[in-house]
Design a protein around this motif. Structure first.
Motif, PDB file in Angstrom:
ATOM      1  N   UNK A  86      -6.332   0.294  -5.622  1.00 51.71           N
ATOM      2  CA  UNK A  86      -6.903   1.633  -6.560  1.00 51.71           C
ATOM      3  C   UNK A  86      -8.300   1.846  -6.322  1.00 51.71           C
ATOM      4  N   UNK A  87      -8.996   1.051  -5.769  1.00 58.37           N
ATOM      5  CA  UNK A  87     -10.293   1.482  -5.669  1.00 58.37           C
ATOM      6  C   UNK A  87     -10.683   2.446  -4.420  1.00 58.37           C
TER       7      UNK A  87
ATOM      8  N   UNK B 129       0.832  -1.273  -0.166  1.00 56.34           N
ATOM      9  CA  UNK B 129       0.131  -0.119  -0.078  1.00 56.34           C
ATOM     10  C   UNK B 129       0.990   1.232  -0.043  1.00 56.34           C
ATOM     11  N   UNK B 130       1.804   1.270   0.805  1.00 53.47           N
ATOM     12  CA  UNK B 130       2.994   2.261   0.802  1.00 53.47           C
ATOM     13  C   UNK B 130       3.639   2.566  -0.586  1.00 53.47           C
TER      14      UNK B 130
ATOM     15  N   UNK C  53       3.284   5.684  -2.759  1.00 56.86           N
ATOM     16  CA  UNK C  53       4.443   6.453  -3.200  1.00 56.86           C
ATOM     17  C   UNK C  53       4.599   6.697  -4.847  1.00 56.86           C
ATOM     18  N   UNK C  54       4.102   5.537  -5.706  1.00 55.43           N
ATOM     19  CA  UNK C  54       4.089   5.853  -6.882  1.00 55.43           C
ATOM     20  C   UNK C  54       3.058   6.728  -7.440  1.00 55.43           C
ATOM     21  N   UNK C  55       1.886   6.609  -6.921  1.00 52.55           N
ATOM     22  CA  UNK C  55       0.760   7.801  -7.050  1.00 52.55           C
ATOM     23  C   UNK C  55       1.187   8.951  -7.055  1.00 52.55           C
TER      24      UNK C  55
ATOM     25  N   UNK D 256       5.819  -3.519 -11.541  1.00 54.13           N
ATOM     26  CA  UNK D 256       6.713  -2.611 -11.057  1.00 54.13           C
ATOM     27  C   UNK D 256       6.742  -2.635  -9.455  1.00 54.13           C
ATOM     28  N   UNK D 257       5.624  -2.611  -8.884  1.00 52.81           N
ATOM     29  CA  UNK D 257       5.518  -2.474  -7.446  1.00 52.81           C
ATOM     30  C   UNK D 257       5.903  -3.827  -6.609  1.00 52.81           C
TER      31      UNK D 257
END
Length: 188
Positions: free
Chosen positions: A186-187, A149-150, A154-156, A174-175
């Motif tokens: 992502x929901x 989740x972290x 961070x990606x977002x 990637x994650x």
């Protein structure tokens, strides 16, 4: 296209028109279509690529056939297989286009000539390489120490533009998480 490269360089060093013409003479422009490879594993990777337009991904396929995304590169970013590029050996990574892409590339030989003849460009490449190493270190530490989740948050935060341009399955790779896990996160 040349002005985009010039702006990239001038974020670090200022160039006169004559200096930029000299720099530009060491680069080559090229266009690629979506799904076309710039680099394929086990082949030479003699160029460092500056993205003018488009989106690419760098990835590794392990012995079990699993794909691991190492990097995305969109406009104003650089991408290569650093080991292959700097050591003049065959690539370990693959780099392909997620969108139609325009790049400027520079061979290692041209980069070395340019840096030997122009201290400003040696400084530019040193700063870009250092920034790349720092980003890689942060990415590795994130994979080692952060929860999924972290890493997603961070990606977002770091790459909001990529969310609409990169398929979720590639973002998940990637994650280092499953597509299903990414869908649940992502929901929120």
């Amino acid at each position: 296209m040349e002005e985009i490269l010039r702006r990239q360089i001038e974020k670090i060093v200022k160039l006169t028109d004559d200096e930029f013409s000299f720099v530009l003479s060491h680069f080559t422009a090229r266009s690629y279509k979506k799904h076309q490879y710039l680099v394929q594993a086990n082949n030479p990777a003699p160029n460092d690529n500056f993205v003018v337009k488009g989106l690419l991904k760098s990835f590794y396929i392990d012995d079990a056939g699993k794909t691991h995304i190492l990097q995305f590169a969109m406009e104003d970013w650089w991408i290569s297989d650093p080991q292959a590029y700097h050591n003049k050996v065959n690539a370990t990574l693959n780099i392909d286009c997620l969108e139609d892409t325009d790049i400027f590339f520079i061979s290692i030989d041209n980069r070395e000539k340019l840096c030997a003849e122009m201290q400003k460009m040696e400084y530019f490449f040193m700063k870009k390489t250092t920034a790349g190493y720092i980003a890689l270190q942060k990415r590795i530490l994130s994979l080692m120490s952060q929860k999924s989740e972290e890493r997603y948050a961070q990606f977002v935060q770091l790459y909001p533009d990529l969310l609409s341009r990169v398929p979720k399955a590639l973002i998940a790779s990637y994650l280092g998480i499953s597509r299903e896990t990414l869908s649940r996160m992502s929901t929120f």
